[in-house]
Design a protein around this motif. Structure first.
Motif, PDB file in Angstrom:
ATOM      1  N   GLY A   1       0.724  -0.870   0.259  1.00 20.15           N
ATOM      2  CA  GLY A   1      -0.449   0.205   0.417  1.00 20.15           C
ATOM      3  C   GLY A   1       0.898   1.395  -0.142  1.00 20.15           C
ATOM      4  O   GLY A   1       0.397   2.424  -1.100  1.00 20.15           O
ATOM      5  N   GLU A   2       2.102   1.258   0.879  1.00 16.39           N
ATOM      6  CA  GLU A   2       2.246   2.279   0.685  1.00 16.39           C
ATOM      7  C   GLU A   2       3.422   2.734  -0.013  1.00 16.39           C
ATOM      8  O   GLU A   2       3.345   3.740  -0.594  1.00 16.39           O
ATOM      9  CB  GLU A   2       3.948   1.997   2.074  1.00 16.39           C
ATOM     10  N   LEU A   3       4.029   1.400  -1.625  1.00 19.53           N
ATOM     11  CA  LEU A   3       4.336   1.283  -2.398  1.00 19.53           C
ATOM     12  C   LEU A   3       3.481   2.055  -3.822  1.00 19.53           C
ATOM     13  O   LEU A   3       3.502   2.533  -4.191  1.00 19.53           O
ATOM     14  CB  LEU A   3       5.143   0.007  -2.872  1.00 19.53           C
TER      15      LEU A   3
ATOM     16  N   PRO B   1       9.633   2.418   4.687  1.00 15.80           N
ATOM     17  CA  PRO B   1       9.577   0.725   5.454  1.00 15.80           C
ATOM     18  C   PRO B   1      10.794  -0.075   4.249  1.00 15.80           C
ATOM     19  O   PRO B   1      10.716   0.008   3.190  1.00 15.80           O
ATOM     20  CB  PRO B   1       8.854   0.697   5.703  1.00 15.80           C
ATOM     21  N   ASP B   2      11.316  -1.123   5.091  1.00 15.68           N
ATOM     22  CA  ASP B   2      11.711  -1.942   4.490  1.00 15.68           C
ATOM     23  C   ASP B   2      11.355  -3.216   3.844  1.00 15.68           C
ATOM     24  O   ASP B   2       9.475  -3.295   4.958  1.00 15.68           O
ATOM     25  CB  ASP B   2      12.901  -2.580   5.081  1.00 15.68           C
ATOM     26  N   SER B   3      11.125  -3.374   2.734  1.00 16.02           N
ATOM     27  CA  SER B   3      10.606  -4.920   3.036  1.00 16.02           C
ATOM     28  C   SER B   3       9.508  -5.995   3.827  1.00 16.02           C
ATOM     29  O   SER B   3      11.471  -6.498   4.179  1.00 16.02           O
ATOM     30  CB  SER B   3      10.167  -5.453   1.318  1.00 16.02           C
ATOM     31  N   PRO B   4       8.832  -6.465   4.004  1.00 20.57           N
ATOM     32  CA  PRO B   4       9.466  -7.549   4.824  1.00 20.57           C
ATOM     33  C   PRO B   4       8.591  -9.345   4.084  1.00 20.57           C
ATOM     34  O   PRO B   4       9.080 -10.609   4.411  1.00 20.57           O
ATOM     35  CB  PRO B   4       7.445  -7.749   5.558  1.00 20.57           C
TER      36      PRO B   4
ATOM     37  N   GLY C   1       4.551 -11.918  -4.904  1.00 23.14           N
ATOM     38  CA  GLY C   1       5.454 -11.619  -5.988  1.00 23.14           C
ATOM     39  C   GLY C   1       4.916 -11.172  -6.868  1.00 23.14           C
ATOM     40  O   GLY C   1       5.139 -10.311  -7.668  1.00 23.14           O
ATOM     41  N   ASP C   2       3.934 -10.991  -7.052  1.00 18.22           N
ATOM     42  CA  ASP C   2       2.583 -11.132  -8.049  1.00 18.22           C
ATOM     43  C   ASP C   2       2.569  -9.061  -8.234  1.00 18.22           C
ATOM     44  O   ASP C   2       2.444  -9.078  -8.886  1.00 18.22           O
ATOM     45  CB  ASP C   2       1.679 -11.698  -8.551  1.00 18.22           C
ATOM     46  N   GLY C   3       2.275  -9.918  -6.931  1.00 18.43           N
ATOM     47  CA  GLY C   3       2.293  -7.963  -6.511  1.00 18.43           C
ATOM     48  C   GLY C   3       2.862  -6.675  -6.978  1.00 18.43           C
ATOM     49  O   GLY C   3       3.371  -5.994  -7.300  1.00 18.43           O
ATOM     50  N   VAL C   4       4.505  -7.246  -6.833  1.00 23.95           N
ATOM     51  CA  VAL C   4       5.636  -6.941  -7.445  1.00 23.95           C
ATOM     52  C   VAL C   4       5.389  -6.726  -9.499  1.00 23.95           C
ATOM     53  O   VAL C   4       5.928  -5.035 -10.032  1.00 23.95           O
ATOM     54  CB  VAL C   4       6.892  -7.496  -7.091  1.00 23.95           C
TER      55      VAL C   4
END
Length: 244
Positions: free
Chosen positions: A65-67, A89-92, A124-127
């Protein structure tokens, strides 16, 4: 041989067999009790692993959401404030993959592992969907990301249902047997819908190509143009561009 002796031997054999059967039955019962005790002992451990997986899954949702917000700003050809990027923030995702390995180690049922694997794969698909959101020229540039989020919400419910079955909890009192899954009318099962979305994203050049350093502005839907004018987004856009 005296028939009485034969009768006695048969009777003794039957008695011995009965003793052996009872002994075997008692051993089976005891093993079952030991197995249940071991399962009960590790229920709390499994629950802790599953809860941690859910926590990191929710954290990855928030991260995306931030991205998504900074991606929309970039799509519009604007600049994000440097201080926003410096504290981003770093990705979890790495922690989520480690949590998946823990799920694989402690799960009692394969169902909970399968759902957890689908959860990670969809992130991963979200990226890929975010790359399409940034670079796609079609009016549907936001649709894959929307679907990833909706599928992810359903997957989270599937995981909760699977892990409750794994822990022998069942649905809460008064809840439907399928709790907490939301029944939807779909032309095919959810895993097939996820695979169809994945295949579409793989076929889209805008989702596959590398992102360059400088991107020309892409067309925006009216709803996204309005979003950029909200206080939430204006606080993220560099001062010299916030009023442009």
């Amino acid at each position: 041989m005296d028939s009485a002796i034969v009768t006695s031997l048969i009777a003794a054999g039957s008695a011995t067999g009965g003793i052996l059967l009872k002994t075997a039955f008692d051993v089976a019962i005891e093993r079952g009790r030991d197995r249940k005790a071991n399962e009960d002992r590790f229920i709390e451990e499994r629950k802790a692993v599953y809860d941690e997986f859910l926590r990191l899954n929710a954290a990855q949702f928030r991260y995306r959401g931030e991205l998504r917000r900074v991606t929309l700003i970039a799509r519009a050809g604007r600049q994000v404030r440097p201080e926003v990027l410096s504290r981003f923030p770093d990705s979890p995702m790495g922690d989520l993959v480690e949590a998946l390995e823990k799920v694989r180690r402690v799960a009692r049922t394969y169902e909970v592992v399968q759902v957890a694997e689908r959860v990670v794969e969809l992130h991963g698909d979200g990226v890929t969907a975010l790359r399409f959101y940034l670079q796609g020229d079609a009016p549907t540039y936001g649709l894959p990301l929307f679907l990833v989020d909706r599928f992810g919400e359903d997957q989270s419910r599937e995981f909760v249902a699977a892990y409750r079955r794994d822990l022998r909890l069942g649905p809460p009192e008064g809840a439907a047997e399928s709790f907490p899954i939301v029944e939807r009318q779909m032309p095919f099962p959810m895993p097939q819908a996820e695979e169809a979305l994945r295949a579409y994203l793989r076929s889209e050049p805008a989702a596959a190509q590398d992102i360059g350093d400088i991107l020309p502005p892409r067309p925006l839907l009216a709803g996204d143009e309005r979003l950029l004018e909200t206080p939430e987004y204006r606080a993220l856009i560099r001062d010299d561009e916030a009023s442009s």
